[in-house]
Design an enzyme around this catalytic site. Structure first.
Site, mmCIF file in Angstrom:
data_model
loop_
_atom_site.group_PDB
_atom_site.id
_atom_site.type_symbol
_atom_site.label_atom_id
_atom_site.label_comp_id
_atom_site.label_asym_id
_atom_site.label_seq_id
_atom_site.Cartn_x
_atom_site.Cartn_y
_atom_site.Cartn_z
ATOM 1 N N GLY B 133 5.794 -0.949 0.917
ATOM 2 C CA GLY B 133 6.658 -1.607 1.892
ATOM 3 C C GLY B 133 6.177 -1.148 3.247
ATOM 4 O O GLY B 133 5.025 -0.756 3.392
ATOM 5 N N GLU B 134 7.047 -1.179 4.251
ATOM 6 C CA GLU B 134 6.675 -0.611 5.539
ATOM 7 C C GLU B 134 7.228 0.805 5.597
ATOM 8 O O GLU B 134 8.444 0.990 5.598
ATOM 9 C CB GLU B 134 7.224 -1.455 6.685
ATOM 10 C CG GLU B 134 6.245 -2.499 7.183
ATOM 11 C CD GLU B 134 4.867 -1.902 7.460
ATOM 12 O OE1 GLU B 134 3.885 -2.407 6.882
ATOM 13 O OE2 GLU B 134 4.753 -0.936 8.231
ATOM 14 N N SER B 135 6.338 1.788 5.678
ATOM 15 C CA SER B 135 6.815 3.172 5.592
ATOM 16 C C SER B 135 7.735 3.520 6.759
ATOM 17 O O SER B 135 8.688 4.280 6.590
ATOM 18 C CB SER B 135 5.644 4.139 5.515
ATOM 19 O OG SER B 135 4.876 4.076 6.690
ATOM 20 N N CYS B 166 1.385 3.375 -1.851
ATOM 21 C CA CYS B 166 1.122 2.912 -0.487
ATOM 22 C C CYS B 166 2.102 3.531 0.505
ATOM 23 O O CYS B 166 1.949 4.694 0.858
ATOM 24 C CB CYS B 166 1.130 1.386 -0.419
ATOM 25 S SG CYS B 166 0.449 0.749 1.116
ATOM 26 N N ILE B 226 -3.323 -3.186 0.502
ATOM 27 C CA ILE B 226 -2.785 -3.966 1.605
ATOM 28 C C ILE B 226 -2.455 -3.054 2.779
ATOM 29 O O ILE B 226 -1.569 -2.216 2.672
ATOM 30 C CB ILE B 226 -1.551 -4.762 1.144
ATOM 31 C CG1 ILE B 226 -2.023 -5.799 0.126
ATOM 32 C CG2 ILE B 226 -0.864 -5.435 2.326
ATOM 33 C CD1 ILE B 226 -0.951 -6.602 -0.474
ATOM 34 N N ARG B 227 -3.204 -3.212 3.853
ATOM 35 C CA ARG B 227 -3.029 -2.321 5.016
ATOM 36 C C ARG B 227 -2.839 -0.889 4.514
ATOM 37 O O ARG B 227 -1.951 -0.161 4.941
ATOM 38 C CB ARG B 227 -1.812 -2.765 5.843
ATOM 39 C CG ARG B 227 -2.029 -4.086 6.588
ATOM 40 C CD ARG B 227 -0.731 -4.636 7.167
ATOM 41 N NE ARG B 227 0.027 -3.643 7.900
ATOM 42 C CZ ARG B 227 0.003 -3.488 9.226
ATOM 43 N NH1 ARG B 227 -0.723 -4.272 9.959
ATOM 44 N NH2 ARG B 227 0.714 -2.554 9.801
ATOM 45 N N HIS B 312 -1.558 -0.772 -4.833
ATOM 46 C CA HIS B 312 -0.293 -1.322 -5.328
ATOM 47 C C HIS B 312 -0.397 -1.741 -6.788
ATOM 48 O O HIS B 312 -0.634 -2.917 -7.066
ATOM 49 C CB HIS B 312 0.095 -2.550 -4.505
ATOM 50 C CG HIS B 312 0.427 -2.255 -3.085
ATOM 51 N ND1 HIS B 312 1.606 -1.681 -2.705
ATOM 52 C CD2 HIS B 312 -0.277 -2.440 -1.949
ATOM 53 C CE1 HIS B 312 1.618 -1.533 -1.396
ATOM 54 N NE2 HIS B 312 0.484 -1.992 -0.915
ATOM 55 N N GLU B 314 1.919 -2.314 -8.544
ATOM 56 C CA GLU B 314 3.048 -3.224 -8.761
ATOM 57 C C GLU B 314 2.684 -4.673 -8.460
ATOM 58 O O GLU B 314 3.435 -5.580 -8.794
ATOM 59 C CB GLU B 314 4.260 -2.781 -7.928
ATOM 60 C CG GLU B 314 4.163 -2.985 -6.418
ATOM 61 C CD GLU B 314 3.592 -1.792 -5.664
ATOM 62 O OE1 GLU B 314 2.758 -1.061 -6.241
ATOM 63 O OE2 GLU B 314 3.966 -1.606 -4.491
#
Lengths: 368, 343
Positions: B133-135, B166, B226-227, B312, B314
């Site tokens: 997600g966005e940390s 991530c 992803i990023r 990821h 997931e």
């Protein structure tokens, strides 16, 4: 699983045996309100999108060749759809906020936004000031990209593929082909398969959503009515999408073929949606969300996250409201938290009542 | 009849994907228990004598069997005369591995998977996944929900099994680079420094085939970055627990997890996976890390109860890592039960 090819930008699609996700009920779906009755079996992942969503007849490409020197030597590798849709999956449960400068972007990041949308004027101002709304100055977008560490999105006009090329060149994380800006092409949307940067597009109904996905959109948002602060259109569009998905899920094969003609969408994508009982990509709600309660309302209706445009920076206390909307989006099913964060937010966006709005004034009518 | 509860932090990000794969992993696991108990335990037996107790913990970095590594952690704890949870009643796998593990593993008969948004929900968990997600979002929401301290307690004091992917890896690191201007609250637990968005922005996101020795499977793991962050540096536990990030690096947005007295001596950080060659090389040509004389970027690590991956699992629909991790969680739970029964 989609791979890129060297010779062309066509995506290679490789069916993957392990990609069948069981669509068991998650606690997420069980805990949803009565609105979710039409949307009962919310699947937990939508992996199978990549194996079918974009059937371009390249299924025969063997996976082993994709790492060959020939393909990897290319400098114009196409990002796979899994990578594009994957970022949207990381944004889920979050709030994406419209910002017009570095200062607002920082406020949004501090509030816990999972991404920001950089644009020159928020929709409320575009509406008030009129004129042609275009892509923002790249330097403004770049300033915002430097100022925050969260993903930065930017808007391009519908059909304006050169604005999209520019946005990709400066490295934005997501492009919104948006009806909020003045459309540039009277008949076509951008062919989004051509880009490495993923796209999010608006929809009012299932047909529109699936048309955008077949053009390459890796994320969908229901349009709502941007810049109004009135959530009614967002609710209408989410309800429409949910109802059409419910109808597709219980339809026979013959019905689905008929439905695909009626909705003017790709049959394979419609079947995929019917099977998943949800859109095959992440779907956020947008257009008119102004309060924490609005955000939670949309989440309870089954969207994956929310865009908040004018609602934050056109209100009395943007930082506080932004935080409250973020908390409400996470704890959308907990009325106690919702009550807590709704207290003392100051003035909301004044807003425009969508019911009194002329049909011609609706931004959501743009796009097809 | 023991129930095992595994939570997925559901503040923001791809938590539903994790729950789906966990459910599938649990179904697999239970089915295997039911029909092939011998197969199930076979994977947990150790090669006797491959790592004598008291050996230097760093010697465990090479891939042994799962059980071996888990016990190695316990050994390290025992050496340090610390943590009672794991070390007091470690199974004597060198003597009768099969019998003990069979009896133990069949105890778990039911799994519960939960979305975790509040401290009371967290309190129900035996193990936890921090999803992608966005940390920054996850950490801010966690702080406002009053979850940061309970999470630190869960990871560092109770030392329950935790896995971060991530954004989750970033939160579990003791130190992170390239954080937002005003820094970022971390949970900590892994004595590593991660660099956020190491590979660049979204256009630099990519997929790669990884060889992950701990899965004991020659078939590569298809992974999505992803990023993504990487583990830039493995810190010595003393540096980390002193809160010791050099002050010079504070300017470049390095956020340390708060120095904590909760920490006692911990096992060493094990590198469980590397990306063969930097992403740039991967995308542009066939050059691999070996060609460049590099080891490759670290993208999977474990330190005792804490496991982190930069990619990821997931997003891929491949449940092998979930299946493996659930096995580790079951083992940890059995250790805990034995410890409490023995006390």
């Amino acid at each position: 699983m989609i791979r890129w090819s060297t010779s062309s930008s066509i995506l290679h699609i490789i069916p993957e045996s392990t990609s069948n996700i069981t669509t068991t009920n998650s606690p997420h779906s069980q805990s949803m309100s009565s609105n979710s009755a039409a949307f009962p079996n919310r699947p937990s992942a939508f992996r199978s999108q990549s194996s079918r969503a974009l059937s371009s007849g390249n299924d025969s490409s063997p996976p082993s060749t994709t790492k060959s020197s020939a393909s990897m030597a290319s400098s114009d590798n196409q990002s796979s759809f899994a990578v594009k849709a994957g970022l949207a999956q990381m944004l889920k449960g979050g709030v994406i906020m419209d910002v017009v400068n570095v200062e607002q972007a920082r406020i949004a990041e501090e509030a816990g936004a999972c991404a920001v949308m950089a644009l020159e004027r928020v929709p409320a101002d575009i509406r008030a000031q009129g004129g042609v709304a275009r892509m923002s100055d790249p330097s403004m977008i770049q300033d915002i990209m430097r100022a925050v560490t969260i993903p930065v999105m930017a808007k391009a006009r519908i059909g304006h593929f050169v604005e999209c090329q520019i946005l990709q060149a400066i490295g934005v994380d997501y492009i919104d082909e948006s009806e909020v800006l003045t459309p540039a092409d009277p008949t076509n949307h951008v062919d989004k398969h051509q880009y490495n940067t993923p796209f999010v597009c608006g929809c009012r109904n299932l047909g529109e959503a699936l048309r955008r996905i077949s053009e390459g959109a890796a994320m969908i948002r229901t349009k709502g009515e941007a810049g109004t602060g009135d959530v009614v259109e967002a609710v209408r569009h989410m309800q429409t999408v949910n109802a059409e998905i419910a109808r597709a899920s219980s339809a026979s094969d013959a019905d689905l073929r008929r439905m695909a003609r009626e909705l003017e969408c790709d049959l394979a994508l419609l079947k995929e949606t019917a099977k998943l009982k949800r859109l095959p990509v992440v779907n956020f709600a947008a257009g008119g969300i102004a309060t924490p309660a609005d955000a939670a309302l949309m989440m309870q209706m089954g969207c994956d996250g929310v865009f908040v445009g004018s609602g934050i920076f056109k209100s009395g206390d943007p930082a506080k409201r932004a935080k409250a909307i973020v908390q409400a989006t996470t704890h959308y099913n907990d009325p106690k938290v919702l009550a807590e964060v709704s207290i003392g937010l100051g003035e909301a966006i004044v807003g425009i009542n969508c019911g009194n709005m002329g049909e011609g004034d609706k931004l959501s009518k743009r796009g097809w | 009849m023991t129930n095992l509860t595994v939570g997925v932090l559901a503040l923001q990000g791809a938590f539903i994907e994790h729950l789906t794969l966990l459910r599938r992993a649990a179904d697999d696991w239970l089915r295997q228990q039911q029909y092939e108990p011998s197969t199930a335990t076979a994977t947990t037996t150790t090669a006797p004598g491959s790592s004598p107790p008291g050996a230097s913990p760093s010697s465990h970095a090479s891939p042994h069997t799962d059980a071996d590594r888990w016990n190695a952690d316990a050994d390290a704890d025992a050496d340090a005369d610390a943590d009672a949870h794991i070390s007091t009643r470690k199974p004597n796998t060198d003597e009768e591995p099969t019998t003990i593990t069979t009896t133990n593993l069949t105890h778990i008969s039911h799994f519960t998977f939960l979305e975790i948004r509040t401290p009371p929900e967290l309190a129900r968990c035996d193990a936890l996944i921090l999803p992608g997600g966005e940390s920054t979002s996850i950490s801010l929401i966690a702080a406002r929900t009053g979850l940061l301290e309970p999470l630190r307690e869960f990871v560092k004091v109770a030392r329950k099994p935790v896995w971060g992917t991530c954004a989750g890896l970033i939160l579990l690191a003791e130190s992170a680079n390239e954080t937002k201007a005003t820094g970022q609250e971390l949970i900590g637990g892994l004595d590593v420094r991660v660099q956020r968005n190491y590979f660049g922005r979204q256009v630099e996101s990519f997929e790669a085939e990884l060889q992950l020795p701990f899965l004991h499977d020659a078939h590569p793991f298809h992974s999505v970055f992803i990023r993504a962050p990487v583990v830039e540096k493995i810190l010595s536990p003393t540096t980390a627990s002193a809160g010791g990030v050099p002050s010079a690096s504070d300017d470049d947005g390095t956020a340390p997890a708060p120095p904590t007295h909760m920490q006692c001596t911990k096992p060493q950080v094990e590198v469980l996976g590397r990306l063969p060659g930097r992403a740039k090389s991967l995308r542009d040509k066939t050059t691999t890390a070996e060609d460049l004389g590099e080891d490759g970027d670290i993208i999977a690590v474990r330190q005792g109860n804490v496991f982190g991956t930069a990619f990821h699992p997931e997003l891929t629909g491949d449940g092998r890592i979930h299946r493996w991790w659930l096995g580790e969680v079951v083992k940890a739970k059995m250790e805990e039960l034995k410890a409490s029964q023995g006390a």
